[in-house]
Motif scaffolding. Structure first.
Motif, PDB file in Angstrom:
ATOM      1  N   GLY A 120      46.249  44.563  -6.553  1.00 33.41           N
ATOM      2  CA  GLY A 120      45.716  43.410  -7.271  1.00 33.41           C
ATOM      3  C   GLY A 120      45.368  42.249  -6.355  1.00 33.41           C
ATOM      4  O   GLY A 120      45.072  41.167  -6.787  1.00 33.41           O
ATOM      5  N   GLN A 121      45.455  42.475  -5.065  1.00 32.64           N
ATOM      6  CA  GLN A 121      45.045  41.429  -4.130  1.00 32.64           C
ATOM      7  C   GLN A 121      44.469  42.130  -2.902  1.00 32.64           C
ATOM      8  O   GLN A 121      44.691  43.309  -2.711  1.00 32.64           O
ATOM      9  CB  GLN A 121      46.218  40.542  -3.727  1.00 32.64           C
ATOM     10  N   GLU A 122      43.736  41.386  -2.111  1.00 30.35           N
ATOM     11  CA  GLU A 122      43.178  41.962  -0.885  1.00 30.35           C
ATOM     12  C   GLU A 122      44.317  42.436   0.011  1.00 30.35           C
ATOM     13  O   GLU A 122      45.325  41.741   0.151  1.00 30.35           O
ATOM     14  CB  GLU A 122      42.403  40.875  -0.141  1.00 30.35           C
ATOM     15  N   LEU A 123      44.159  43.607   0.597  1.00 36.20           N
ATOM     16  CA  LEU A 123      45.167  44.052   1.548  1.00 36.20           C
ATOM     17  C   LEU A 123      45.059  43.185   2.799  1.00 36.20           C
ATOM     18  O   LEU A 123      43.963  42.917   3.285  1.00 36.20           O
ATOM     19  CB  LEU A 123      44.952  45.515   1.907  1.00 36.20           C
ATOM     20  N   ILE A 124      46.217  42.729   3.277  1.00 35.86           N
ATOM     21  CA  ILE A 124      46.203  41.866   4.456  1.00 35.86           C
ATOM     22  C   ILE A 124      46.087  42.716   5.707  1.00 35.86           C
ATOM     23  O   ILE A 124      46.801  43.708   5.846  1.00 35.86           O
ATOM     24  CB  ILE A 124      47.524  41.072   4.590  1.00 35.86           C
ATOM     25  N   LYS A 125      45.192  42.316   6.600  1.00 33.13           N
ATOM     26  CA  LYS A 125      45.151  42.985   7.899  1.00 33.13           C
ATOM     27  C   LYS A 125      45.770  42.041   8.932  1.00 33.13           C
ATOM     28  O   LYS A 125      45.313  40.918   9.110  1.00 33.13           O
ATOM     29  CB  LYS A 125      43.708  43.323   8.271  1.00 33.13           C
ATOM     30  N   ILE A 126      46.822  42.512   9.556  1.00 32.79           N
ATOM     31  CA  ILE A 126      47.485  41.685  10.569  1.00 32.79           C
ATOM     32  C   ILE A 126      46.865  41.990  11.934  1.00 32.79           C
ATOM     33  O   ILE A 126      46.900  43.134  12.384  1.00 32.79           O
ATOM     34  CB  ILE A 126      49.000  41.983  10.612  1.00 32.79           C
ATOM     35  N   PRO A 127      46.292  40.965  12.585  1.00 35.03           N
ATOM     36  CA  PRO A 127      45.676  41.231  13.896  1.00 35.03           C
ATOM     37  C   PRO A 127      46.736  41.405  14.985  1.00 35.03           C
ATOM     38  O   PRO A 127      47.883  40.981  14.817  1.00 35.03           O
ATOM     39  CB  PRO A 127      44.843  39.979  14.155  1.00 35.03           C
ATOM     40  N   GLY A 128      46.347  42.017  16.062  1.00 34.88           N
ATOM     41  CA  GLY A 128      47.262  42.186  17.191  1.00 34.88           C
ATOM     42  C   GLY A 128      47.206  40.986  18.123  1.00 34.88           C
ATOM     43  O   GLY A 128      46.452  40.033  17.887  1.00 34.88           O
ATOM     44  N   LEU A 129      47.985  41.036  19.196  1.00 28.54           N
ATOM     45  CA  LEU A 129      48.052  39.894  20.118  1.00 28.54           C
ATOM     46  C   LEU A 129      47.137  40.066  21.322  1.00 28.54           C
ATOM     47  O   LEU A 129      47.090  39.215  22.197  1.00 28.54           O
ATOM     48  CB  LEU A 129      49.495  39.710  20.607  1.00 28.54           C
ATOM     49  N   ASP A 130      46.424  41.194  21.373  1.00 31.92           N
ATOM     50  CA  ASP A 130      45.623  41.439  22.574  1.00 31.92           C
ATOM     51  C   ASP A 130      44.163  40.994  22.407  1.00 31.92           C
ATOM     52  O   ASP A 130      43.305  41.361  23.182  1.00 31.92           O
ATOM     53  CB  ASP A 130      45.687  42.916  22.978  1.00 31.92           C
ATOM     54  N   GLY A 131      43.907  40.201  21.367  1.00 34.77           N
ATOM     55  CA  GLY A 131      42.596  39.585  21.258  1.00 34.77           C
ATOM     56  C   GLY A 131      41.591  40.322  20.402  1.00 34.77           C
ATOM     57  O   GLY A 131      40.560  39.791  20.060  1.00 34.77           O
ATOM     58  N   SER A 132      41.878  41.561  20.059  1.00 32.45           N
ATOM     59  CA  SER A 132      40.915  42.253  19.196  1.00 32.45           C
ATOM     60  C   SER A 132      41.632  43.202  18.250  1.00 32.45           C
ATOM     61  O   SER A 132      42.764  43.592  18.508  1.00 32.45           O
ATOM     62  CB  SER A 132      39.927  43.047  20.045  1.00 32.45           C
ATOM     63  N   GLY A 133      40.956  43.542  17.186  1.00 34.97           N
ATOM     64  CA  GLY A 133      41.458  44.575  16.278  1.00 34.97           C
ATOM     65  C   GLY A 133      42.743  44.233  15.586  1.00 34.97           C
ATOM     66  O   GLY A 133      43.112  43.079  15.430  1.00 34.97           O
ATOM     67  N   LYS A 134      43.446  45.280  15.126  1.00 32.88           N
ATOM     68  CA  LYS A 134      44.638  45.007  14.332  1.00 32.88           C
ATOM     69  C   LYS A 134      45.907  45.373  15.078  1.00 32.88           C
ATOM     70  O   LYS A 134      45.869  46.099  16.070  1.00 32.88           O
ATOM     71  CB  LYS A 134      44.552  45.749  13.000  1.00 32.88           C
ATOM     72  N   MET A 135      46.991  44.842  14.572  1.00 30.47           N
ATOM     73  CA  MET A 135      48.277  45.141  15.187  1.00 30.47           C
ATOM     74  C   MET A 135      48.588  46.612  14.973  1.00 30.47           C
ATOM     75  O   MET A 135      48.441  47.128  13.874  1.00 30.47           O
ATOM     76  CB  MET A 135      49.361  44.258  14.563  1.00 30.47           C
ATOM     77  N   GLY A 136      48.993  47.278  16.047  1.00 36.06           N
ATOM     78  CA  GLY A 136      49.332  48.695  15.931  1.00 36.06           C
ATOM     79  C   GLY A 136      50.120  49.116  17.147  1.00 36.06           C
ATOM     80  O   GLY A 136      49.940  48.554  18.231  1.00 36.06           O
ATOM     81  N   LYS A 137      50.997  50.095  16.941  1.00 42.98           N
ATOM     82  CA  LYS A 137      51.875  50.424  18.074  1.00 42.98           C
ATOM     83  C   LYS A 137      51.165  51.218  19.158  1.00 42.98           C
ATOM     84  O   LYS A 137      51.583  51.224  20.297  1.00 42.98           O
ATOM     85  CB  LYS A 137      53.142  51.113  17.591  1.00 42.98           C
ATOM     86  N   SER A 138      50.019  51.841  18.797  1.00 40.65           N
ATOM     87  CA  SER A 138      49.331  52.615  19.823  1.00 40.65           C
ATOM     88  C   SER A 138      48.255  51.798  20.536  1.00 40.65           C
ATOM     89  O   SER A 138      47.480  52.319  21.309  1.00 40.65           O
ATOM     90  CB  SER A 138      48.728  53.874  19.202  1.00 40.65           C
ATOM     91  N   GLU A 139      48.233  50.482  20.248  1.00 44.68           N
ATOM     92  CA  GLU A 139      47.173  49.637  20.832  1.00 44.68           C
ATOM     93  C   GLU A 139      47.531  49.105  22.206  1.00 44.68           C
ATOM     94  O   GLU A 139      46.822  48.291  22.764  1.00 44.68           O
ATOM     95  CB  GLU A 139      46.853  48.447  19.912  1.00 44.68           C
ATOM     96  N   GLY A 140      48.673  49.492  22.738  1.00 40.02           N
ATOM     97  CA  GLY A 140      49.019  49.021  24.079  1.00 40.02           C
ATOM     98  C   GLY A 140      50.157  48.017  24.060  1.00 40.02           C
ATOM     99  O   GLY A 140      50.405  47.356  23.057  1.00 40.02           O
ATOM    100  N   GLU A 141      50.819  47.918  25.194  1.00 37.46           N
ATOM    101  CA  GLU A 141      51.977  47.034  25.387  1.00 37.46           C
ATOM    102  C   GLU A 141      51.665  45.618  24.928  1.00 37.46           C
ATOM    103  O   GLU A 141      50.624  45.074  25.248  1.00 37.46           O
ATOM    104  CB  GLU A 141      52.244  46.985  26.897  1.00 37.46           C
ATOM    105  N   GLY A 142      52.563  45.034  24.175  1.00 36.05           N
ATOM    106  CA  GLY A 142      52.442  43.610  23.865  1.00 36.05           C
ATOM    107  C   GLY A 142      51.536  43.292  22.698  1.00 36.05           C
ATOM    108  O   GLY A 142      51.483  42.148  22.258  1.00 36.05           O
ATOM    109  N   ASN A 143      50.811  44.273  22.163  1.00 33.05           N
ATOM    110  CA  ASN A 143      49.914  43.983  21.045  1.00 33.05           C
ATOM    111  C   ASN A 143      50.686  43.790  19.749  1.00 33.05           C
ATOM    112  O   ASN A 143      50.307  42.993  18.905  1.00 33.05           O
ATOM    113  CB  ASN A 143      48.896  45.110  20.879  1.00 33.05           C
ATOM    114  N   ALA A 144      51.782  44.539  19.606  1.00 32.79           N
ATOM    115  CA  ALA A 144      52.523  44.523  18.341  1.00 32.79           C
ATOM    116  C   ALA A 144      53.885  43.857  18.499  1.00 32.79           C
ATOM    117  O   ALA A 144      54.532  43.991  19.537  1.00 32.79           O
ATOM    118  CB  ALA A 144      52.709  45.950  17.838  1.00 32.79           C
TER     119      ALA A 144
END
Ligand code: AMP
Length: 331
Positions: A180-204
């Motif tokens: 009933g609401q927009e799904l929130i996308k949490i961005p990562g800390l590496d400047g692009s895309g979304k937070m994810g554990k396979s996105e590289g050290e320090g992103n999540a």
């Protein structure tokens, strides 16, 4: 009250993206629906984990979800392999699942490309096992991300096919759960895309990260050289930090840094310090609970045995009825 089923991949630690994008919705759902949440350890065998890793991952995920707020008193929380009825339904559904349709599934094609030396039959029949997981509780709703929509469509196909084949109206057609609401996308800390554990050290940022790790990760987040004129549009990395502030900090904090940005007086270091402290505040109670749960083997055992009992009761009823419909008769 609707029956909701959701599988949890035993992939270790939860990060803030998982928490705000998925787990918070589970916590809300368990208040109003009949929820089954299971840790999908049968599914995870497609990638051949070692026995130690398999157990460790299941345990970490269990502790993470409990610490994040899944309540075994409200929802049925169980480990998939504790409910062997799932495998019987999986076998029965496999008889009416066709090679052609399974081979066309996008996630299968992707996996086959990624692990060409391990294109096992479990990978091919992954959607059949997923269908068994869902319809074994005759679920009406499944909270799924975009990547799972095709699998859910297949679940409907298998459920309908069974009904048609045996001329019964037995399995309901499970639908995607709409929050009933927009799904929130949490961005990562590496400047692009979304937070994810396979996105590289320090992103999540993981729920289990201690304060000093959170500070270090946030302070290292990518930014830019700063705005040079009032109300300048934000670069992607900076916009990401503002998105994080909007989810994790107070409206006043967000408004303060928006103003600083628009006046070109912003100091990204100050923003990051505040963001890190706000994350630490959110994480602290969950991290504390995790440390407690790690030491409480008795409680964890109680959670999974109670969950398995409740899940098996529901699963056994379905398998008994399905066997009858198919024509297995006792002599
Ligand atoms: P994963 O850890 O990739 O298996 O993600 C499990 C679930 O967490 C996904 O299906 C999403 O619902 C949610 N999720 C993962 N990453 C994010 C993110 N960065 N923002 C919002 N939701 C996320």
């Amino acid at each position: 009250m609707e029956t909701v089923v959701s599988g949890i991949r035993p992939t270790g630690e939860l990060h803030l993206g998982n928490y705000f994008g998925a787990v918070k919705n589970f916590i809300q759902m368990q208040e109003t629906e009949r929820c089954f949440f299971f840790i999908a350890d049968y599914h995870s065998l497609t990638t051949h984990p070692t026995p130690e890793n398999l157990h460790q991952n299941v345990k970490r995920v269990l502790i993470n979800y409990l610490a994040a707020g899944l309540d075994p008193e409200k929802a049925t929380l169980y480990i998939q392999s504790d409910v062997p009825e799932v495998t019987e339904l999986y076998l029965l559904l496999n008889m009416n699942a066709y090679l052609g349709e399974l081979m066309r599934v996008t996630s299968f094609k992707e996996k086959a490309r990624k692990q060409p030396n391990n294109v096992n039959a479990g990978l091919l029949t992954y959607p059949v096992l997923m269908a068994a997981d869902i319809i074994i509780h005759k679920a009406a709703k499944v909270p799924v991300g975009k990547d799972q929509e095709q699998h859910l469509e297949m679940t409907r196909t298998f459920a309908n096919r069974f009904n048609r084949m045996y001329k019964v109206d037995y399995f309901p057609e499970p639908q995607a759960y709409n929050f009933g609401q927009e799904l929130i996308k949490i961005p990562g800390l590496d400047g692009s895309g979304k937070m994810g554990k396979s996105e590289g050290e320090g992103n999540a940022i993981f729920l289990s990260d201690p304060p000093e790790v959170i500070r270090k990760k946030v302070m290292r987040a990518v930014t830019d050289t700063g705005p040079t004129q009032p109300n300048q549009p934000k670069s992607e990395p900076v916009q990401n930090l503002f998105t994080l502030l909007s989810v994790l900090s107070s409206p006043d904090t967000l408004a303060y840094f928006e103003e600083q940005y628009n006046k070109c007086t912003i100091r990204y270091g100050d923003l990051k310090k505040q963001l890190a402290e706000d994350i630490i505040q959110i994480n602290a109670p969950m991290r504390e609970k995790m440390l407690q749960l790690e030491k409480d083997e008795i409680y964890l055992r109680k959670v999974v045995t109670t969950g398995a009992e409740k899940a098996r009761e529901s699963a056994q009823k379905t398998v008994r009825e399905v066997r009858e419909i198919i024509g297995f008769k006792s002599f």
